[in-house]
Design a protein around this motif. Structure first.
Motif, PDB file in Angstrom:
ATOM      1  N   THR A  67       1.115  -1.021   0.216  1.00 49.28           N
ATOM      2  CA  THR A  67      -0.027  -0.236   0.027  1.00 49.28           C
ATOM      3  C   THR A  67       0.798   1.241  -0.228  1.00 49.28           C
ATOM      4  OG1 THR A  67      -1.775   1.003   1.235  1.00 49.28           O
ATOM      5  CG2 THR A  67      -0.303   0.500   2.619  1.00 49.28           C
ATOM      6  N   GLY A  68       0.546   2.237  -0.692  1.00 47.41           N
ATOM      7  CA  GLY A  68       0.788   3.990  -0.902  1.00 47.41           C
ATOM      8  C   GLY A  68      -0.168   5.054  -1.194  1.00 47.41           C
ATOM      9  N   ARG A  69       0.213   5.866  -1.606  1.00 45.51           N
ATOM     10  CA  ARG A  69      -0.541   7.007  -2.325  1.00 45.51           C
ATOM     11  C   ARG A  69      -0.101   7.066  -4.053  1.00 45.51           C
ATOM     12  NH1 ARG A  69      -0.128  12.402  -0.079  1.00 45.51           N
ATOM     13  NH2 ARG A  69       2.727  12.068  -0.249  1.00 45.51           N
ATOM     14  N   ARG A  70       1.164   6.171  -4.254  1.00 44.06           N
ATOM     15  CA  ARG A  70       1.190   6.138  -5.889  1.00 44.06           C
ATOM     16  C   ARG A  70       0.775   4.617  -6.521  1.00 44.06           C
ATOM     17  NH1 ARG A  70       7.098   7.621  -6.401  1.00 44.06           N
ATOM     18  NH2 ARG A  70       8.238   6.418  -4.912  1.00 44.06           N
ATOM     19  N   GLY A  71      -0.400   5.404  -7.047  1.00 44.16           N
ATOM     20  CA  GLY A  71      -0.844   3.646  -7.909  1.00 44.16           C
ATOM     21  C   GLY A  71       0.077   3.049  -8.728  1.00 44.16           C
TER      22      GLY A  71
END
Length: 253
Positions: free
Chosen positions: A35-39
């Protein structure tokens, strides 16, 4: 805990440090949720490592709950996500202050609370918090970052005492300056290092995560001997260490 076949959630997986941790855990035979913000970065990494990606902003409580729902039976949590919190406190708006606290402190606590409940029911699991040497000794112009990392480390050490008798391991990995990480888990990462200081690499942190899980270590510091000595000085003689920091910075404060 043996790693092969275990399901793992790695937060902050779109950054350089998170990617290194994810790759090492996959090499150990783990099944990954990233998981993270940069898809775009997450999708590529998930495809490379045969895992799955869940795009989420951990400062958003809705995103956090959606993530928990997707991975509620995970065996291992690696709470790696973090944002820088360096600079003078008065340079931050209240919204910016809230974001640093939410990502660096509230999110790992909340994930441990919700995912750890299932681990306790199974009497099996492990939680790794990626803190920082800045959670062991204070640095100038990083009071907010110090606050969140001291908090994570204190939480991890206390939680370990509660959960170890119930079959769930808790570890804290404390990086110092990391070269080529693409993100910061130590306030000193954003400053030039004095002569004699050697930054570690993301792979060193990934190896520390594996060691912490496999051998159920309470803490693993990732730094060269000079940096570790400075941390010990900061713990036993904080005023002396602060004075030396000011001299090193050429500051008159």
């Amino acid at each position: 805990m043996e790693l092969h076949g275990r399901s793992v959630l790695v937060t902050g997986a779109s950054g350089g440090l998170g990617q290194a941790i994810a790759r090492r855990l996959r090499a150990e035979g783990c099944q990954l949720t990233l998981t993270g913000r940069r898809g775009d970065v997450l999708d590529d990494l998930a495809a490379e490592l045969e895992g799955r990606a869940v795009v989420a902003d951990l400062a958003s409580r809705g995103d956090l709950q959606r993530l928990v729902s997707a991975v509620q039976d995970v065996d291992i949590l690696v709470a790696n996500a973090g944002v820088p919190g360096v600079g003078e406190l008065t340079d931050y708006s209240l919204d910016e202050l809230d974001r640093v606290i939410d990502v660096n402190l509230r999110a790992p606590l909340a994930l441990a609370r919700q995912l750890g409940e299932r681990m306790l029911q199974r009497a099996s699991g492990h939680v790794v918090f990626i803190s920082s040497l800045s959670g062991k000794t204070a640095n100038p112009a990083s009071s907010l970052f110090n606050a969140t990392k001291f908090g994570v480390r204190g939480f991890a050490l206390g939680l370990r005492q509660d959960w170890a008798p119930r079959g769930v391991g808790v570890s804290c990995v404390n990086p110092g300056p990391i070269g080529d990480a693409g993100t910061s888990h130590d306030a000193a990462n954003d400053a030039a290092l004095p002569a004699g200081f050697r930054p570690k690499l993301p792979a060193d942190v990934a190896a520390a995560v594996v060691r912490a899980i496999r051998h159920d270590r309470a803490e693993v510091d990732v730094a060269d001997p000079v940096m570790r000595a400075g941390v010990v000085l900061g713990q036993v003689a904080p005023q002396v260490a602060a004075k030396l920091n000011r001299l090193a910075d050429g500051s008159s404060r």
